[in-house]
Motif scaffolding. Structure first.
Motif: not given
Length: 528
Positions: A284-288
């Motif tokens: 999983y990847r989250t952003r600013y």
């Protein structure tokens, strides 16, 4: 004439000969309009920055229809943004005000108050327009500051030439790192971050501050800032934390791009996974995420009659800000005052002391009151954000639904500067295993420097990202096991006798199991 309009889009010529009502004139001074009272009673006022617009937008339809549908209320509020309340209390307050206008007895707001009223002490000032935010406070002889910022993500400052700006009418002074009498640093809050980048030093992100321009007007200050010439030697840059941590990455700092790391290990991971009926790997990847507080960063500073540098602006830790300002100015702390007016939202973003320190420097140098206010573009470029995360999970489970082992790797992107990101790896792991029982845990987190926007405090400070990844992964595990997601969580939830993901027993009940049980009936209804 009874119609709600946006003041910023309404030329003065269009209001000639018309009736104009603002929040200050909505009700006689000796009492509140039903809308104002309802906003107080229903807890619809938090930071208060959006409140006047909300109330006036609702007043228009209520004047002709005191019993509007919820849909009409929502339509009336269209274009009014609120970052605090989630709108539900605002809508409840408008419905209650309509009932009051219809002559019905007011209903008390739902909720429980333990030992005292929950009415906010500052709510009346906010519903009547009397609350004063930093941008509302005027002073005689006030001047304005604008920031010269790097347009490049990474570069070496070779030369700063303020001559063209200094020649402009209305420009009073241009300040660079050489004008800082004390420590040119945010040390104690943000490792390696300067107040202003000096000649020979690096800028590490778009929006990195290089100089301050003080002008008689905001327009003069901003025009002067655009005229300051800065020559840069451009350097390699990256916005990606994985790339920054690779073996051949260019170092953003001499010591490398790793800011800090943390790990949690207990149990026999190999045996735990070998005994699993299902092993699921996810990424999983989250952003600013930008705070987007309604009030942009705004600070007023002046030197008072006793010679103290006085700073008025939104900040969450005024005692620490005072210390950092004093250190930067080379003054004893008793010669610095920090006062916090009403704040139009923060959510962690106004922990950053940079605007307060910069405005204090300007007032100290020009000996006149100075206001600094970010444009929305500046706020997006230069204020701290929520950290982006890259997360890899390997979760083991048995066919009966019991969880076994959790292997977790987190890489957080702190951007160009620390901003308390040093502590993020620990916070990332605190939520990384959730309130669940595990036979074994192997979890580690790192935080890396990149040339992205600096990341810092935001609601939850690093825990929502890892909680998001874990809960999504558990949904996938439940699906593959054919298990009900809620029942699956109840089965694995910790209790007072459990060892937590962190490796030690809980000291007291967390109530997680009780929370899940409390929502079961509503959850089942939604599934029908």
């Amino acid at each position: 004439d009874g119609k709600a309009v946006r003041s910023c889009l309404t030329p003065v010529g269009k209001v000639a000969g018309r009736s104009v009502v603002t929040i200050e004139g909505l009700a006689p001074s000796d009492r509140l309009h039903p809308l104002q009272q309802a906003f107080i009673d229903h807890g619809a006022v938090q930071c208060g920055f959006c409140t006047p617009g909300m109330i006036l937008s609702a007043a228009a339809p209520l004047a002709t229809d005191p019993n509007p549908s919820r849909g009409r209320i929502v339509t009336a509020l269209e274009g009014n943004l609120c970052r605090c309340t989630g709108y539900s209390k605002i809508i409840e307050a408008i419905e209650a005000a309509g009932a009051a206008l219809r002559g019905e007895l007011p209903r008390s707001a739902e909720g429980i108050s333990v030992g005292a009223s929950f009415t906010r002490l500052d709510a009346k000032d906010k519903v009547t327009g009397r609350a004063r935010y930093a941008g509302d406070i005027g002073m005689e002889d006030l001047v304005h500051a604008a920031v010269v910022r790097s347009p490049h993500p990474h570069g070496l400052v070779q030369r700063i030439d303020p001559s063209a700006a200094a020649a402009l009418t209305g420009v009073i002074q241009i300040l660079t790192a050489e004008d800082i009498p004390g420590l040119n640093s945010l040390e104690g809050y943000s490792r390696n971050e300067h107040l202003l980048a000096a000649t020979g030093e690096s800028v590490r992100m778009v929006g990195d501050p290089v100089a301050l321009v003080i002008g008689e007007s905001l327009e003069a200050a901003r025009l002067g800032a655009a005229k300051v010439r800065v020559d840069y030697e451009l350097l390699a840059h990256t916005y990606d934390a994985s790339e920054a941590m690779s073996t051949d990455a260019k170092a953003i700092y001499p010591g490398g791009n790793l800011l800090n790391s943390h790990e949690i290990k207990h149990g026999d991971m190999e045996a735990s996974l070998l005994g699993s009926d299902l092993i699921l790997e996810t990424k999983y990847r989250t952003r600013y995420m930008e705070h987007a507080a309604m009030e942009p960063e705004t600070v007023l500073s002046y030197v008072d009659d006793e010679g103290r540098v006085t700073v008025v602006g939104g900040h969450q830790q005024p005692h620490w800000a005072r210390m950092w300002i004093a250190t930067m100015l080379g003054l004893p702390q008793e010669d610095v005052r920090v006062m916090i007016p009403a704040m139009g939202g923060t959510f962690g973003g106004k922990q950053d002391p940079w605007p307060l320190m910069a405005t204090a420097l300007a007032a100290y140098r020009v000996r006149r009151p100075v206001r600094l206010s970010y444009s929305r573009r500046e706020s997006f470029d230069a204020s701290p954000k929520r950290h982006p995360y890259d997360m890899e999970l390997r979760v083991g489970a048995k066919v009966d639904g019991g969880l076994t082992g959790l292997h977790l790797r987190v890489l957080a992107n702190t951007g160009a500067y620390d901003c308390d990101g040093y502590h993020i790896p620990q916070y990332a792991l605190v939520a990384g295993g959730g309130p669940y029982r595990w036979e074994a845990v192997d979890a580690s987190a790192q935080v890396a420097y990149t040339n992205g926007a600096k990341a810092g405090q935001m609601r939850g400070f690093g825990t929502p990202q890892s909680a998001f990844a874990l809960e999504c992964t558990l949904d996938e595990v439940a699906f593959r096991l054919g298990a009900d997601p809620l029942a699956f969580r109840l089965q694995n939830a910790i209790d007072d006798q459990s060892v937590t993901f962190l490796g030690y027993p809980v000291a007291e009940t967390l109530g997680y199991r009780e929370c899940l049980q409390a929502v079961q009936s509503s959850y089942r209804e939604e599934l029908v």
